[in-house]
Design a protein around this motif. Structure first.
Motif, PDB file in Angstrom:
ATOM      1  N   GLY A 143       3.521   6.832  -1.434  1.00  0.00           N
ATOM      2  CA  GLY A 143       2.605   7.784  -0.813  1.00  0.00           C
ATOM      3  C   GLY A 143       3.009   9.216  -1.098  1.00  0.00           C
ATOM      4  O   GLY A 143       3.909   9.493  -1.899  1.00  0.00           O
ATOM      5  N   ASP A 144       2.341  10.135  -0.402  1.00  0.00           N
ATOM      6  CA  ASP A 144       2.543  11.564  -0.651  1.00  0.00           C
ATOM      7  C   ASP A 144       2.215  12.298   0.646  1.00  0.00           C
ATOM      8  O   ASP A 144       1.552  11.754   1.527  1.00  0.00           O
ATOM      9  CB  ASP A 144       1.597  11.979  -1.791  1.00  0.00           C
ATOM     10  CG  ASP A 144       1.720  13.434  -2.194  1.00  0.00           C
ATOM     11  OD1 ASP A 144       2.766  14.051  -1.929  1.00  0.00           O
ATOM     12  OD2 ASP A 144       0.753  13.953  -2.801  1.00  0.00           O
ATOM     13  N   LYS A 192      -1.971  13.090  -3.253  1.00  0.00           N
ATOM     14  CA  LYS A 192      -3.083  13.616  -2.456  1.00  0.00           C
ATOM     15  C   LYS A 192      -3.897  14.612  -3.299  1.00  0.00           C
ATOM     16  O   LYS A 192      -3.371  15.198  -4.249  1.00  0.00           O
ATOM     17  CB  LYS A 192      -2.539  14.316  -1.202  1.00  0.00           C
ATOM     18  CG  LYS A 192      -1.729  13.392  -0.293  1.00  0.00           C
ATOM     19  CD  LYS A 192      -2.428  13.199   1.019  1.00  0.00           C
ATOM     20  CE  LYS A 192      -1.869  12.139   1.937  1.00  0.00           C
ATOM     21  NZ  LYS A 192      -1.506  10.859   1.401  1.00  0.00           N
ATOM     22  N   ALA A 217       0.840  -1.206   0.000  1.00  0.00           N
ATOM     23  CA  ALA A 217       0.000   0.000   0.000  1.00  0.00           C
ATOM     24  C   ALA A 217       0.875   1.257   0.000  1.00  0.00           C
ATOM     25  O   ALA A 217       2.023   1.220   0.451  1.00  0.00           O
ATOM     26  CB  ALA A 217      -0.887  -0.004   1.251  1.00  0.00           C
ATOM     27  N   HIS A 232      -8.219   3.987   4.770  1.00  0.00           N
ATOM     28  CA  HIS A 232      -6.880   4.536   5.034  1.00  0.00           C
ATOM     29  C   HIS A 232      -6.282   3.896   6.287  1.00  0.00           C
ATOM     30  O   HIS A 232      -5.571   4.547   7.058  1.00  0.00           O
ATOM     31  CB  HIS A 232      -6.966   6.058   5.196  1.00  0.00           C
ATOM     32  CG  HIS A 232      -5.812   6.830   4.600  1.00  0.00           C
ATOM     33  ND1 HIS A 232      -5.893   7.500   3.413  1.00  0.00           N
ATOM     34  CD2 HIS A 232      -4.554   7.065   5.064  1.00  0.00           C
ATOM     35  CE1 HIS A 232      -4.739   8.116   3.165  1.00  0.00           C
ATOM     36  NE2 HIS A 232      -3.904   7.851   4.149  1.00  0.00           N
ATOM     37  N   ILE A 292      -1.348  -4.144   1.319  1.00  0.00           N
ATOM     38  CA  ILE A 292      -0.987  -4.274   2.737  1.00  0.00           C
ATOM     39  C   ILE A 292      -0.136  -3.075   3.147  1.00  0.00           C
ATOM     40  O   ILE A 292       0.798  -2.693   2.433  1.00  0.00           O
ATOM     41  CB  ILE A 292      -0.233  -5.596   2.996  1.00  0.00           C
ATOM     42  CG1 ILE A 292      -1.124  -6.778   2.587  1.00  0.00           C
ATOM     43  CG2 ILE A 292       0.172  -5.706   4.468  1.00  0.00           C
ATOM     44  CD1 ILE A 292      -0.547  -8.143   2.870  1.00  0.00           C
ATOM     45  N   GLY A 293      -0.462  -2.489   4.298  1.00  0.00           N
ATOM     46  CA  GLY A 293       0.225  -1.285   4.753  1.00  0.00           C
ATOM     47  C   GLY A 293       1.256  -1.539   5.837  1.00  0.00           C
ATOM     48  O   GLY A 293       2.427  -1.835   5.567  1.00  0.00           O
ATOM     49  N   ARG A 336      -3.314  -9.405   6.977  1.00  0.00           N
ATOM     50  CA  ARG A 336      -2.095  -9.839   7.661  1.00  0.00           C
ATOM     51  C   ARG A 336      -1.601 -11.219   7.253  1.00  0.00           C
ATOM     52  O   ARG A 336      -0.585 -11.682   7.767  1.00  0.00           O
ATOM     53  CB  ARG A 336      -2.329  -9.830   9.193  1.00  0.00           C
ATOM     54  CG  ARG A 336      -2.758  -8.483   9.743  1.00  0.00           C
ATOM     55  CD  ARG A 336      -1.648  -7.440   9.608  1.00  0.00           C
ATOM     56  NE  ARG A 336      -2.059  -6.127  10.103  1.00  0.00           N
ATOM     57  CZ  ARG A 336      -2.366  -5.095   9.318  1.00  0.00           C
ATOM     58  NH1 ARG A 336      -2.320  -5.203   7.990  1.00  0.00           N
ATOM     59  NH2 ARG A 336      -2.717  -3.937   9.838  1.00  0.00           N
ATOM     60  N   SER A 340     -11.047   1.256   0.909  1.00  0.00           N
ATOM     61  CA  SER A 340     -10.087   1.546   1.979  1.00  0.00           C
ATOM     62  C   SER A 340     -10.624   2.620   2.907  1.00  0.00           C
ATOM     63  O   SER A 340     -11.293   3.562   2.462  1.00  0.00           O
ATOM     64  CB  SER A 340      -8.776   2.048   1.328  1.00  0.00           C
ATOM     65  OG  SER A 340      -7.865   2.498   2.306  1.00  0.00           O
ATOM     66  N   ILE A 392       2.477   4.377   1.379  1.00  0.00           N
ATOM     67  CA  ILE A 392       2.760   4.876   2.734  1.00  0.00           C
ATOM     68  C   ILE A 392       3.820   5.960   2.623  1.00  0.00           C
ATOM     69  O   ILE A 392       4.861   5.740   2.004  1.00  0.00           O
ATOM     70  CB  ILE A 392       3.291   3.748   3.635  1.00  0.00           C
ATOM     71  CG1 ILE A 392       2.280   2.590   3.726  1.00  0.00           C
ATOM     72  CG2 ILE A 392       3.698   4.287   4.995  1.00  0.00           C
ATOM     73  CD1 ILE A 392       1.610   2.346   5.022  1.00  0.00           C
ATOM     74  N   GLY A 393       3.546   7.099   3.210  1.00  0.00           N
ATOM     75  CA  GLY A 393       4.525   8.192   3.177  1.00  0.00           C
ATOM     76  C   GLY A 393       4.877   8.655   4.578  1.00  0.00           C
ATOM     77  O   GLY A 393       4.163   8.372   5.545  1.00  0.00           O
TER      78      GLY A 393
HETATM   79  C1  LIG Z   1       2.111   5.521   8.471  1.00  0.00           C
HETATM   80  C2  LIG Z   1       1.115   5.465   7.366  1.00  0.00           C
HETATM   81  C3  LIG Z   1       1.231   6.344   6.286  1.00  0.00           C
HETATM   82  C4  LIG Z   1       0.319   6.290   5.228  1.00  0.00           C
HETATM   83  N1  LIG Z   1       0.488   7.120   4.161  1.00  0.00           N
HETATM   84  C5  LIG Z   1      -0.370   7.021   3.101  1.00  0.00           C
HETATM   85  C6  LIG Z   1      -0.179   7.838   1.941  1.00  0.00           C
HETATM   86  O1  LIG Z   1       0.746   8.644   1.843  1.00  0.00           O
HETATM   87  N2  LIG Z   1      -1.074   7.687   0.919  1.00  0.00           N
HETATM   88  C7  LIG Z   1      -2.110   6.787   0.978  1.00  0.00           C
HETATM   89  O2  LIG Z   1      -2.881   6.676   0.032  1.00  0.00           O
HETATM   90  N3  LIG Z   1      -2.314   6.019   2.074  1.00  0.00           N
HETATM   91  C8  LIG Z   1      -1.463   6.102   3.115  1.00  0.00           C
HETATM   92  N4  LIG Z   1      -1.646   5.281   4.197  1.00  0.00           N
HETATM   93  C9  LIG Z   1      -2.747   4.286   4.195  1.00  0.00           C
HETATM   94  C10 LIG Z   1      -2.292   2.970   3.544  1.00  0.00           C
HETATM   95  O3  LIG Z   1      -2.069   3.127   2.181  1.00  0.00           O
HETATM   96  C11 LIG Z   1      -3.336   1.850   3.695  1.00  0.00           C
HETATM   97  O4  LIG Z   1      -4.579   2.304   3.254  1.00  0.00           O
HETATM   98  C12 LIG Z   1      -3.466   1.310   5.119  1.00  0.00           C
HETATM   99  O5  LIG Z   1      -2.240   1.346   5.796  1.00  0.00           O
HETATM  100  C13 LIG Z   1      -3.975  -0.131   5.050  1.00  0.00           C
HETATM  101  O6  LIG Z   1      -4.174  -0.651   6.312  1.00  0.00           O
HETATM  102  P1  LIG Z   1      -3.129  -1.619   7.065  1.00  0.00           P
HETATM  103  O7  LIG Z   1      -1.984  -0.750   7.463  1.00  0.00           O
HETATM  104  O8  LIG Z   1      -3.925  -2.104   8.226  1.00  0.00           O
HETATM  105  O9  LIG Z   1      -2.717  -2.716   6.117  1.00  0.00           O
HETATM  106  C14 LIG Z   1      -0.750   5.343   5.267  1.00  0.00           C
HETATM  107  C15 LIG Z   1      -0.857   4.459   6.343  1.00  0.00           C
HETATM  108  C16 LIG Z   1       0.066   4.501   7.384  1.00  0.00           C
HETATM  109  C17 LIG Z   1      -0.058   3.504   8.498  1.00  0.00           C
END
Ligand SMILES: Cc1cc2nc3c(=O)[nH]c(=O)nc-3n(C[C@H](O)[C@H](O)[C@H](O)COP(=O)(O)O)c2cc1C
Length: 340
Positions: free
Chosen positions: A121-122, A146, A85, A237, A290-291, A272, A235, A87-88
């Motif tokens: 991510g962003d 974003k 997924a 988020h 998965i994040g 998970r 999602s 993540i930024g």
């Molecule tokens: C620390 C963190 C930063 C994240 N940054 C972004 C982001 O920059 N862009 C985005 O679309 N989603 C972001 N997400 C959401 C993830 O893409 C995703 O939807 C989410 O983590 C999925 O759930 P999980 O962590 O339980 O697998 C972020 C999530 C976390 C935990």
């Protein structure tokens, strides 16, 4: 992932993530920024609980002996239906001062190594998009931008399009992101007319597919299709946007029914294991993201950690397919789910 990598992550992520045996949002309630869920973290907890309550029909009396996990997402061949997924903000969410470039490079390269795909991510600080662009210019991946207002949005889209990504995505739900607000740059919800303009802009560049992330209702799925999206991500988020959302596994079937295979569906939240992946595919998803566990893999083990983590997930998926009697990804149906 090896115990050494997990121990390394535990040390490096101190103050941000406890690297719990099961990543379920219980130890990090309210920790946003950080790795937790917003407020009571009910949305994060609901993601995990929604998946946990689904059970599978085990079957060992069939002729499937070697299930195949390969699939296609937006025209790209994948060895598994599991992506990292977007993540930024590694240095303010995961590990103090952690290098954003090292983090995202490990994710994209590790995913590429195993025939998966990583997303980027962003956020407000420029180093997030800078690191994403650098890594995307060397590896296959999907950037998520974003919903910024004005020229910043198109400047960022141009930068990622120049990397010829598999697709470009937008996390429209970032309108609720407290991290952006704390940095003085909140973003707003996006009307369908504005979203359509963004989608058309991206399509004009080599017909690059567009993904809308942050869909939690059949109505919003229909709007994303109206705007021209090629895929959606169901999602919330990871529970970081709005407290008290349902789990994504709970809303997915109704969304999949409305989408009715017109576009592809990705889903994330609390996934998970390979068994969780199988459940979501049976509920109507094409691929799963998965994040947090990928953050742990990347921070603790770098490219090798990500590679190991995805390899394990794919083995688990393969095993779960074997014991539910499904030969390949396209033959997974709702019938493998146990209905009381
Ligand atoms: C620390 C963190 C930063 C994240 N940054 C972004 C982001 O920059 N862009 C985005 O679309 N989603 C972001 N997400 C959401 C993830 O893409 C995703 O939807 C989410 O983590 C999925 O759930 P999980 O962590 O339980 O697998 C972020 C999530 C976390 C935990």
């Amino acid at each position: 992932m090896s115990e050494d990598f997990r121990a390394n992550a535990k040390q490096l992520m101190q103050g941000f993530c406890r690297v719990c045996p099961i990543c379920n949002g219980r130890a990090c309630i309210g920790e946003v920024p950080g790795m937790g869920g917003l407020g009571t973290a009910a949305s994060f907890h609901n993601n995990v609980a929604a998946l946990a309550k689904i059970t599978l029909n085990m079957s060992a009396l069939h002729g499937v002996t070697a299930p195949k996990t390969n699939t296609t997402f937006l025209g790209t061949e994948l060895k598994m239906p599991i992506l990292a997924a977007p993540i930024g903000g590694a240095q303010f969410n995961m590990s103090k001062g952690f290098d954003e470039e090292a983090y995202i490079e490990a994710v994209l390269a590790g995913c590429e190594d195993v025939g998966s795909l990583g997303c980027t991510g962003d956020g407000v600080p420029a180093f997030i998009i800078d690191a994403a662009v650098k890594s995307l210019s060397q590896h296959k991946g999907i950037p998520f931008i974003k919903p910024w207002e004005g020229k910043e949005l198109y400047e960022k889209i141009d930068r990622v399009l120049a990397c010829k990504p598999v697709a470009v995505g937008m996390d429209v739900d970032a309108a609720g992101l407290v991290t952006l607000r704390k940095m003085g740059r909140p973003v707003a919800p996006m009307p369908v007319s504005t979203l359509s303009e963004v989608v058309s802009y991206v399509h004009k560049h080599n017909n690059t597919p567009f993904i809308v992330k942050g869909i939690m209702t059949p109505g919003d799925a229909e709007k994303a299709i109206t705007a021209g999206a090629d895929a959606i991500v169901v999602s919330n988020h990871g529970g970081r946007i709005l407290d008290h959302c349902p789990g994504t596994a709970d809303v997915l079937p109704a969304i999949a029914a409305v989408v009715h295979k017109r576009i592809q569906i990705a889903v994330d939240g609390g996934v998970r294991s390979g068994t969780d992946v199988l459940k979501l595919l049976a509920l109507g998803a094409d691929v799963v993201l998965i994040g947090r566990p990928v953050c742990v893999a990347s921070v603790g083990g770098g490219r090798e950690g990500v590679k190991q983590y995805f390899t394990t997930l794919n083995q688990q998926l393969n095993q779960a397919m074997l014991l539910t009697g499904v030969e390949n990804i396209t033959s997974i149906t709702n019938e493998i789910i146990y209905h009381v």
